[in-house]
Design a protein around this motif. Structure first.
Motif: not given
Length: 162
Positions: A83-99, A110-118
């Motif tokens: 949620v905070f990664a998608l919101e973006g004001s307190t996070v500079t970067g995030a990735v999500l890996i699914a195994t 995997g996905w990178i969070v950019r522009d409010g989406w994965l």
């Protein structure tokens, strides 16, 4: 003087919109992953430099449709970080890996969070993220291109923060 800059709390409307996007992202993600045993891992960097991560194990089935989470606290923490990664004001970067558990070895994307989406990560970046350290007991994973996660209708406006 604090060691890290103070985080500015996001406004309620931005957080609620990010929660809606996270729910949509999970729905799209679960549909893309399909039935099976999955491990989701998120890593993010806050604007104050803190690095946060969480992993959650879950099982998905389609007939009947169900999701079983191994540890609800881990899943809740992972969802909060998303949620905070998608919101973006307190996070500079995030990735999500699914195994996904598979034979002869687990599969990962995997996905990178950019522009409010994965958005799908480059497979070389995923490979670098999931390659076991020398001497570790972690199983090597087969990396494959992450599917594009479809935004649910009504979530296609631009988000300048995330």
């Amino acid at each position: 003087m604090p060691a890290r800059p103070e985080l500015i709390r996001p406004d309620e409307a931005s957080t609620e919109a990010a929660m809606d996007r996270a729910l949509g992202a999970f729905a799209s993600l679960f549909q893309a992953l399909g039935p099976g045993q999955h491990t989701l891992s998120i890593a993010s960097v806050r604007t104050d430099g803190a690095q946060l991560s969480r992993t959650a194990d879950l099982s998905l089935a389609t007939n009947p449709a169900r999701m079983v989470v191994l540890d609800e606290d881990d899943y809740a923490a992972l969802a909060t970080l998303l949620v905070f990664a998608l919101e973006g004001s307190t996070v500079t970067g995030a990735v999500l890996i699914a195994t996904t558990a598979a034979e002869p070895r687990p599969r990962a994307c995997g996905w990178i969070v950019r522009d409010g989406w994965l958005h799908p990560m480059d497979t070389a970046d995923v490979q670098a993220a999931v390659t076991p350290c020398p001497g570790s007991s972690t199983v090597d994973r087969e990396v494959y291109p992450a599917p594009v996660l479809i935004k649910p209708s009504g979530m296609d406006k631009e988000y300048p923060r995330g």
